[in-house]
Design a protein around this motif. Structure first.
Motif, PDB file in Angstrom:
ATOM      1  N   MET A   1       0.889  -1.234  -0.081  1.00 22.62           N
ATOM      2  CA  MET A   1       0.062   0.067   0.079  1.00 22.62           C
ATOM      3  C   MET A   1       0.981   1.270   0.030  1.00 22.62           C
ATOM      4  N   GLY A   2       1.964   1.143   0.851  1.00 16.86           N
ATOM      5  CA  GLY A   2       2.795   2.478   0.853  1.00 16.86           C
ATOM      6  C   GLY A   2       3.387   2.518  -0.260  1.00 16.86           C
ATOM      7  N   ASP A   3       3.804   1.528  -1.172  1.00 15.20           N
ATOM      8  CA  ASP A   3       4.468   2.057  -2.530  1.00 15.20           C
ATOM      9  C   ASP A   3       3.444   2.542  -3.302  1.00 15.20           C
ATOM     10  N   ILE A   4       2.103   2.185  -3.508  1.00 10.46           N
ATOM     11  CA  ILE A   4       0.916   2.939  -4.315  1.00 10.46           C
ATOM     12  C   ILE A   4       1.073   4.204  -4.030  1.00 10.46           C
ATOM     13  N   LEU A   5       0.903   4.510  -2.623  1.00  9.26           N
ATOM     14  CA  LEU A   5       0.806   5.942  -2.067  1.00  9.26           C
ATOM     15  C   LEU A   5       1.970   6.703  -2.550  1.00  9.26           C
ATOM     16  N   ALA A   6       3.157   6.375  -2.199  1.00  9.72           N
ATOM     17  CA  ALA A   6       4.457   7.097  -2.904  1.00  9.72           C
ATOM     18  C   ALA A   6       4.388   7.406  -4.367  1.00  9.72           C
ATOM     19  N   THR A   7       3.964   6.412  -4.988  1.00  5.59           N
ATOM     20  CA  THR A   7       3.839   6.321  -6.702  1.00  5.59           C
ATOM     21  C   THR A   7       3.020   7.620  -6.993  1.00  5.59           C
ATOM     22  N   LEU A   8       1.833   7.795  -6.307  1.00  7.84           N
ATOM     23  CA  LEU A   8       0.658   8.531  -6.610  1.00  7.84           C
ATOM     24  C   LEU A   8       0.872   9.834  -5.803  1.00  7.84           C
ATOM     25  N   TYR A   9       2.226  10.098  -4.922  1.00  7.00           N
ATOM     26  CA  TYR A   9       2.327  11.304  -4.215  1.00  7.00           C
ATOM     27  C   TYR A   9       1.896  12.533  -4.946  1.00  7.00           C
ATOM     28  N   PRO A  10       2.860  12.604  -5.863  1.00 12.04           N
ATOM     29  CA  PRO A  10       2.447  13.968  -6.730  1.00 12.04           C
ATOM     30  C   PRO A  10       0.973  14.248  -7.075  1.00 12.04           C
ATOM     31  N   TRP A  11       0.510  13.263  -7.424  1.00  9.79           N
ATOM     32  CA  TRP A  11      -0.995  13.401  -7.817  1.00  9.79           C
ATOM     33  C   TRP A  11      -1.909  13.651  -6.610  1.00  9.79           C
ATOM     34  N   THR A  12      -1.708  13.155  -5.529  1.00  6.10           N
ATOM     35  CA  THR A  12      -2.376  13.255  -4.459  1.00  6.10           C
ATOM     36  C   THR A  12      -2.214  14.741  -3.897  1.00  6.10           C
ATOM     37  N   LYS A  13      -0.591  15.075  -3.967  1.00  8.51           N
ATOM     38  CA  LYS A  13      -0.645  16.441  -3.493  1.00  8.51           C
ATOM     39  C   LYS A  13      -1.149  17.588  -4.480  1.00  8.51           C
ATOM     40  N   SER A  14      -1.229  17.294  -5.413  1.00 11.05           N
ATOM     41  CA  SER A  14      -1.980  18.307  -6.376  1.00 11.05           C
ATOM     42  C   SER A  14      -3.212  18.615  -6.663  1.00 11.05           C
ATOM     43  N   ILE A  15      -3.831  17.335  -6.339  1.00  9.65           N
ATOM     44  CA  ILE A  15      -5.165  17.264  -6.044  1.00  9.65           C
ATOM     45  C   ILE A  15      -5.728  18.102  -4.745  1.00  9.65           C
ATOM     46  N   HIS A  16      -4.943  17.741  -3.544  1.00  7.01           N
ATOM     47  CA  HIS A  16      -5.200  18.219  -2.323  1.00  7.01           C
ATOM     48  C   HIS A  16      -5.112  19.674  -2.495  1.00  7.01           C
ATOM     49  N   ILE A  17      -3.725  20.347  -3.078  1.00  7.73           N
ATOM     50  CA  ILE A  17      -3.720  21.700  -3.373  1.00  7.73           C
ATOM     51  C   ILE A  17      -4.753  22.439  -4.004  1.00  7.73           C
ATOM     52  N   MET A  18      -5.308  21.994  -5.218  1.00  6.45           N
ATOM     53  CA  MET A  18      -6.430  22.350  -5.768  1.00  6.45           C
ATOM     54  C   MET A  18      -7.706  22.484  -4.948  1.00  6.45           C
ATOM     55  N   ALA A  19      -7.894  21.299  -4.299  1.00  3.49           N
ATOM     56  CA  ALA A  19      -9.168  21.482  -3.280  1.00  3.49           C
ATOM     57  C   ALA A  19      -8.843  22.511  -2.467  1.00  3.49           C
ATOM     58  N   VAL A  20      -7.741  22.692  -1.715  1.00  2.79           N
ATOM     59  CA  VAL A  20      -7.686  23.591  -0.756  1.00  2.79           C
ATOM     60  C   VAL A  20      -7.965  25.026  -1.288  1.00  2.79           C
ATOM     61  N   ILE A  21      -7.092  25.370  -2.531  1.00  6.38           N
ATOM     62  CA  ILE A  21      -7.500  26.586  -2.875  1.00  6.38           C
ATOM     63  C   ILE A  21      -8.980  26.837  -3.135  1.00  6.38           C
ATOM     64  N   SER A  22      -9.660  25.812  -3.758  1.00  6.64           N
ATOM     65  CA  SER A  22     -11.053  26.073  -4.187  1.00  6.64           C
ATOM     66  C   SER A  22     -12.052  26.271  -2.656  1.00  6.64           C
ATOM     67  N   TRP A  23     -11.631  25.425  -1.865  1.00  6.67           N
ATOM     68  CA  TRP A  23     -12.233  25.504  -0.485  1.00  6.67           C
ATOM     69  C   TRP A  23     -11.845  26.911   0.060  1.00  6.67           C
ATOM     70  N   MET A  24     -10.701  27.656   0.117  1.00  7.29           N
ATOM     71  CA  MET A  24     -10.378  28.669   0.630  1.00  7.29           C
ATOM     72  C   MET A  24     -10.931  29.911  -0.006  1.00  7.29           C
ATOM     73  N   ALA A  25     -11.215  29.550  -1.273  1.00  3.61           N
ATOM     74  CA  ALA A  25     -11.867  30.916  -2.161  1.00  3.61           C
ATOM     75  C   ALA A  25     -13.296  31.029  -1.577  1.00  3.61           C
ATOM     76  N   GLY A  26     -13.851  29.954  -1.393  1.00  2.00           N
ATOM     77  CA  GLY A  26     -15.503  30.078  -1.036  1.00  2.00           C
ATOM     78  C   GLY A  26     -15.272  30.619   0.437  1.00  2.00           C
ATOM     79  N   MET A  27     -14.200  29.982   1.332  1.00  2.00           N
ATOM     80  CA  MET A  27     -14.312  30.514   2.660  1.00  2.00           C
ATOM     81  C   MET A  27     -13.993  31.952   3.218  1.00  2.00           C
ATOM     82  N   PHE A  28     -13.420  32.624   2.041  1.00  2.80           N
ATOM     83  CA  PHE A  28     -13.157  33.982   2.023  1.00  2.80           C
ATOM     84  C   PHE A  28     -14.257  34.649   1.611  1.00  2.80           C
TER      85      PHE A  28
END
Length: 149
Positions: free
Chosen positions: A1-28
């Motif tokens: 499981m750790g290997d899969i998560l490590a491989t997907l890390y750039p995608w996971t982090k990218s989606i997380h950042i995009m979601a945070v930006i969208s959430w924060m825009a609404g929060m403001f």
């Protein structure tokens, strides 16, 4: 499981950042809408109805899905081996900020429902002050992650 998560890390982090930006825009933006709603309309008038539609769509279509996505991909990052140093203070300060942001999100959701039932009890000034809470929490979260104090 750790290997899969490590491989997907750039995608996971990218989606997380995009979601945070969208959430924060609404929060403001949602508290700012509440300021205008409070100061420019009366319960039942056309502007009140317009603001309610805007607020509902922002909260239900943008903010809530963005918050859920932020949580899902954030937790996935936490589970990715080597990402979080639990012996440091920063994961805990970030968690406090995230829990505060989630509380703020829910508080805004309850205020939206107050407007929809004609029971808003806050002033424009109070919503302006509440508009600063997501900013303070964002500073805490970003400094926690980047500076890693």
């Amino acid at each position: 499981m750790g290997d899969i998560l490590a491989t997907l890390y750039p995608w996971t982090k990218s989606i997380h950042i995009m979601a945070v930006i969208s959430w924060m825009a609404g929060m403001f933006y949602l508290p700012r809408l509440f300021v205008y709603h409070t100061e420019k309309s009366f319960a039942g008038d056309q502007l009140d109805v317009t603001y309610q539609v805007m607020e509902e769509k922002l909260f239900k279509v943008i903010m809530t899905p963005a918050m859920i996505t932020t949580w899902i991909f954030g937790l996935t990052l936490v589970l990715t081996p080597g990402i979080v140093d639990w012996s440091s203070v920063w994961p805990y300060t970030k968690l406090v900020g995230i829990l505060g942001m989630t509380w703020c999100h829910e508080w805004l959701g309850r205020r939206r429902k107050d407007f929809s039932t004609g029971q808003n009890r806050f002033t424009g000034r109070q919503y302006r002050m509440m508009n600063e809470v997501p900013t303070v929490l964002m500073v805490l979260i970003v400094l926690s992650v980047v500076v890693k104090f």
